[in-house]
Design a protein around this motif. Sequence first.
Motif, PDB file in Angstrom:
ATOM      1  N   GLN A  11       0.817  -1.212   0.000  1.00 14.92           N
ATOM      2  CA  GLN A  11       0.000   0.000   0.000  1.00 14.92           C
ATOM      3  C   GLN A  11       0.851   1.263   0.000  1.00 14.92           C
ATOM      4  N   ARG A  12       1.918   1.272   0.778  1.00 17.17           N
ATOM      5  CA  ARG A  12       2.759   2.483   0.842  1.00 17.17           C
ATOM      6  C   ARG A  12       3.452   2.749  -0.483  1.00 17.17           C
ATOM      7  N   GLY A  13       3.900   1.688  -1.150  1.00 13.75           N
ATOM      8  CA  GLY A  13       4.535   1.863  -2.456  1.00 13.75           C
ATOM      9  C   GLY A  13       3.573   2.412  -3.476  1.00 13.75           C
ATOM     10  N   MET A  14       2.331   1.922  -3.425  1.00  9.20           N
ATOM     11  CA  MET A  14       1.323   2.423  -4.361  1.00  9.20           C
ATOM     12  C   MET A  14       0.997   3.878  -4.081  1.00  9.20           C
ATOM     13  N   LEU A  15       0.940   4.251  -2.817  1.00  4.05           N
ATOM     14  CA  LEU A  15       0.648   5.638  -2.453  1.00  4.05           C
ATOM     15  C   LEU A  15       1.773   6.558  -2.920  1.00  4.05           C
ATOM     16  N   LYS A  16       3.028   6.152  -2.707  1.00  3.84           N
ATOM     17  CA  LYS A  16       4.155   6.978  -3.146  1.00  3.84           C
ATOM     18  C   LYS A  16       4.163   7.118  -4.656  1.00  3.84           C
ATOM     19  N   GLN A  17       3.841   6.024  -5.358  1.00  6.03           N
ATOM     20  CA  GLN A  17       3.830   6.081  -6.819  1.00  6.03           C
ATOM     21  C   GLN A  17       2.728   7.012  -7.317  1.00  6.03           C
ATOM     22  N   SER A  18       1.549   6.962  -6.717  1.00  3.00           N
ATOM     23  CA  SER A  18       0.470   7.831  -7.177  1.00  3.00           C
ATOM     24  C   SER A  18       0.755   9.295  -6.835  1.00  3.00           C
ATOM     25  N   LEU A  19       1.363   9.546  -5.670  1.00  6.06           N
ATOM     26  CA  LEU A  19       1.733  10.923  -5.335  1.00  6.06           C
ATOM     27  C   LEU A  19       2.799  11.449  -6.285  1.00  6.06           C
ATOM     28  N   LEU A  20       3.754  10.613  -6.651  1.00  7.09           N
ATOM     29  CA  LEU A  20       4.798  11.015  -7.602  1.00  7.09           C
ATOM     30  C   LEU A  20       4.179  11.304  -8.966  1.00  7.09           C
ATOM     31  N   LEU A  21       3.245  10.465  -9.381  1.00  9.33           N
ATOM     32  CA  LEU A  21       2.585  10.680 -10.666  1.00  9.33           C
ATOM     33  C   LEU A  21       1.791  11.982 -10.670  1.00  9.33           C
ATOM     34  N   MET A  22       1.101  12.283  -9.568  1.00  9.35           N
ATOM     35  CA  MET A  22       0.363  13.545  -9.477  1.00  9.35           C
ATOM     36  C   MET A  22       1.308  14.743  -9.501  1.00  9.35           C
ATOM     37  N   VAL A  24       4.325  14.906 -10.919  1.00  9.97           N
ATOM     38  CA  VAL A  24       4.873  15.050 -12.276  1.00  9.97           C
ATOM     39  C   VAL A  24       3.817  15.627 -13.210  1.00  9.97           C
ATOM     40  N   THR A  25       2.580  15.160 -13.087  1.00 10.96           N
ATOM     41  CA  THR A  25       1.504  15.676 -13.929  1.00 10.96           C
ATOM     42  C   THR A  25       1.269  17.162 -13.676  1.00 10.96           C
ATOM     43  N   SER A  26       1.306  17.568 -12.422  1.00  5.41           N
ATOM     44  CA  SER A  26       1.129  18.982 -12.088  1.00  5.41           C
ATOM     45  C   SER A  26       2.265  19.828 -12.643  1.00  5.41           C
ATOM     46  N   LEU A  27       3.482  19.315 -12.561  1.00  4.07           N
ATOM     47  CA  LEU A  27       4.636  20.048 -13.090  1.00  4.07           C
ATOM     48  C   LEU A  27       4.542  20.198 -14.599  1.00  4.07           C
TER      49      LEU A  27
END
Length: 60
Positions: A11-22, A24-27
């Motif tokens: 779960q923590r890995g998935m959360l970090k990956q989704s936060l990283l994706l958000m 990058v998308t915002s940038l």
Amino acid sequence: MAKPSVNNCDQRGMLKQSLLLMAVTSLVGAVGLFAMMHWPLATSVVLIVMLVLLLAGDRS
């Protein structure tokens, strides 16, 4: 009473990956907005070329 579901995903890995994706998308969105404000023609050309490449790659 319902049984708790058992899964083997991290779960923590998935959360970090989704936060990283958000992030990058915002940038990318912020850079795109800045580019459209200052160089609208060049940015439009780049976006059209990227769309054509994406659609052409989908056909193969």
